[in-house]
Design a protein around this motif. Structure first.
Motif, short mmCIF file in Angstrom:
data_model
loop_
_atom_site.label_atom_id
_atom_site.label_comp_id
_atom_site.label_asym_id
_atom_site.label_seq_id
_atom_site.Cartn_x
_atom_site.Cartn_y
_atom_site.Cartn_z
N VAL A 307 -16.81 -20.00 4.87
CA VAL A 307 -16.68 -18.55 4.67
C VAL A 307 -16.17 -17.86 5.94
CG1 VAL A 307 -17.95 -16.41 4.22
CG2 VAL A 307 -18.43 -18.46 2.87
N LEU A 308 -16.73 -18.23 7.10
CA LEU A 308 -16.32 -17.59 8.34
C LEU A 308 -14.84 -17.83 8.63
CD1 LEU A 308 -19.41 -18.44 10.57
CD2 LEU A 308 -18.66 -16.15 9.91
N SER A 309 -14.36 -19.04 8.42
CA SER A 309 -12.95 -19.34 8.66
C SER A 309 -12.04 -18.64 7.65
CB SER A 309 -12.70 -20.85 8.59
OG SER A 309 -13.41 -21.52 9.60
N ALA A 310 -12.48 -18.60 6.39
CA ALA A 310 -11.65 -18.03 5.33
C ALA A 310 -11.47 -16.53 5.47
CB ALA A 310 -12.25 -18.37 3.96
N VAL A 311 -12.49 -15.84 5.98
CA VAL A 311 -12.42 -14.38 6.03
C VAL A 311 -12.04 -13.85 7.41
CG1 VAL A 311 -14.16 -14.20 4.22
CG2 VAL A 311 -14.87 -14.02 6.61
N PHE A 312 -11.81 -14.73 8.37
CA PHE A 312 -11.55 -14.26 9.73
C PHE A 312 -10.28 -13.41 9.82
CE2 PHE A 312 -9.65 -15.10 14.01
CZ PHE A 312 -10.49 -14.24 14.71
N LEU A 313 -9.19 -13.86 9.23
CA LEU A 313 -7.94 -13.11 9.36
C LEU A 313 -7.99 -11.74 8.68
CD1 LEU A 313 -5.24 -15.89 9.21
CD2 LEU A 313 -6.08 -14.62 11.17
N PRO A 314 -8.62 -11.59 7.52
CA PRO A 314 -8.82 -10.22 7.02
C PRO A 314 -9.60 -9.35 8.00
CG PRO A 314 -9.15 -11.77 5.24
CD PRO A 314 -8.98 -12.58 6.49
#
Length: 472
Positions: A307-314
């Protein structure tokens, strides 16, 4: 298009020299604050050869051109085109800046924190690399790959000296930069930072009964308590007190009285209130993060890493990533390493995998422009500078930005599962490998990157259609 031609083109498209309030550059972008942002031809800027993307933040245009190129273009702006740092009357500049300020309090606070730390990033990276190399040499000595004395021992000591020369006095550098930001005297800001790491803090703590002799690190007040976040708050208070004192002190006494009174008042507040309070908050934050970041439950580790990696760029797009910098610093101070940075670094790797997938599809459908953009941005992405890929490729297309994040999550899950720690933070790609705390961490970080590359590639290649690429 040459750099000179591109500089002239950009200047024309933003409304000319007279429409520029301030001009600056970061690693990959030109940052132009305009009097009238509506006068800029934003669509034409995006289409200009050599421009990889465009981001608008109020009255500021951030023109993504890639690493190295941004500095060269800014040199041309200043030296050949006569664009100064401030190009208009100060009242006009102030009005223009006010017109573009539409940020809420949280984003302003996060940006302020980021502006304090951003100038320190080259030193953070360098110190981390030297400490990483020293750690690697130490491991090689333990494994008897190299001799534990003589030449290699000297090199290890030199690397530790260089790395420790910054990280050992991180609070002082932070105090100086915070003083620049808040308008305090820079040397006095450095003194506030130095106070936080002085041994006399323990003596003061014992006098007030705040010291825990059994477990010193659990003291209400001890050396380093509150960390650099406490230093930033302390310097902010210093700036307020210094201005208040200076207004009331005769000019002839200013040089003596103002620093003396300002530092004494600040020190009292800082040591007895700010350090304990900031220490309590940082201790609580580390414990809260440990529940998900350092969990012994492998299921929690995998899910939180994904989750942390997936939402970092947003989070980056919303400007919320600036708030992670003090968390990195708190982890480094409290734990001796940063577990959050290696996980979030996978976000850029997902973009690399997605870009390779788009490149192959662009070759298939004959989109030469997109292939050229990706070919120019991909090396930077591999080295951890993701902005050219994000703003020039995945974000404008929309769907690949999402699929890249989904792919990055797999790398983040692996890195979190294997408990990789870094000893600094900086660019997030291949160049970050030496920043990991030991050889096993370096290997697992590299494996995480590869997983994110592959997953980002597969999900993007399957998830987007040839027509999506052909029509970009």
């Amino acid at each position: 298009m040459t750099n000179s031609e591109l500089s002239n083109k950009i200047l024309e498209l933003v409304g000319g020299k007279d429409n520029i309030v301030t001009a600056a550059n970061c690693m990959t972008r030109l940052r132009l604050t305009l009097k009238d942002v509506s006068a800029a031809q934003k669509d034409e800027i995006k289409k200009a050869e050599g421009v990889l993307g465009l981001v608008q933040d109020g009255n500021t245009l951030q023109i993504v051109v890639g690493p190295g190129k941004a500095k060269k273009l800014m040199d041309i702006f200043r030296e050949e085109l006569g664009v100064a740092s401030v190009a208009a009357d100060w009242q006009e500049n102030k009005a223009a800046m006010k017109a573009g300020q539409k940020q809420n309090g949280l984003k302003k606070a996060l940006r302020t924190i980021a502006e304090i730390f951003i100038p320190l990033i080259p030193a953070i990276i360098a110190a981390g690399l030297f400490n990483g190399l020293a750690s690697l040499l130490g491991q090689m000595m333990t494994d008897k790959v190299i001799a534990a004395d003589g030449f290699w021992s000297l090199i290890k000591t030199m690397f530790s000296l260089i790395g420790g020369g910054f990280l050992g006095y991180f609070a002082i550098y932070t105090g100086i930069n915070a003083a620049k930001k808040f308008g305090a005297t820079e040397a006095l800001g450095g003194m506030v930072g130095a106070m936080s790491i002085m041994a006399q803090i323990v003596d003061i703590s014992k006098f007030f009964g705040l010291y825990n002799e059994t477990v010193p690190l659990e003291s209400v007040l001890t050396t380093g308590k509150g960390g650099i976040m406490g230093v930033i708050v302390g310097v902010w208070i210093l700036a307020k007190i210094e201005r208040w004192v200076r207004k009331r002190v005769p000019d002839v006494l200013d040089l003596i009285v103002t620093p003396l009174v300002s530092l004494f008042l600040t020190a009292a507040i800082f040591v007895l209130a700010i350090m304990p309070a900031a220490g309590f908050i940082s201790d609580w934050l580390v414990k809260a993060l440990s529940v998900i970041i350092n969990s012994g439950n492998p299921v929690v580790s995998v899910i939180s890493g994904y989750v942390l990696s997936a939402v970092f760029l947003p989070m980056v797009l919303l400007g919320l990533h600036h708030g992670l910098i003090p968390i990195y610093a708190i982890q480094l101070e409290k734990l001796g390493g940063v577990s959050l940075f290696p996980v979030l670094a996978m976000a850029g790797a997902g973009q690399v995998g997605a870009a390779i997938a788009i490149y192959l599809k662009a070759k298939k459908v004959g989109n030469a422009r997109m292939r050229k953009v990706i070919a120019g941005a991909l090396p930077a992405g591999l080295l951890g500078v993701g902005e050219p890929l994000i703003y020039g490729v995945t974000l404008p297309m929309g769907k690949p930005f999402v699929t890249a994040g989904l792919g990055a999550g797999f790398g983040g899950a692996y890195v979190m599962f294997t408990h990789v720690m870094s000893i600094a933070w900086g660019p997030s790609g291949l160049v970050a490998i030496p920043l990991m705390s030991n050889t096993v961490g370096m290997l697992n970080f590299f494996i995480g990157l590869v997983i994110a590359y592959v997953a980002g590639f597969i999900i993007t290649y399957v998830g987007i259609k040839d027509a999506d690429v052909a029509n970009v």
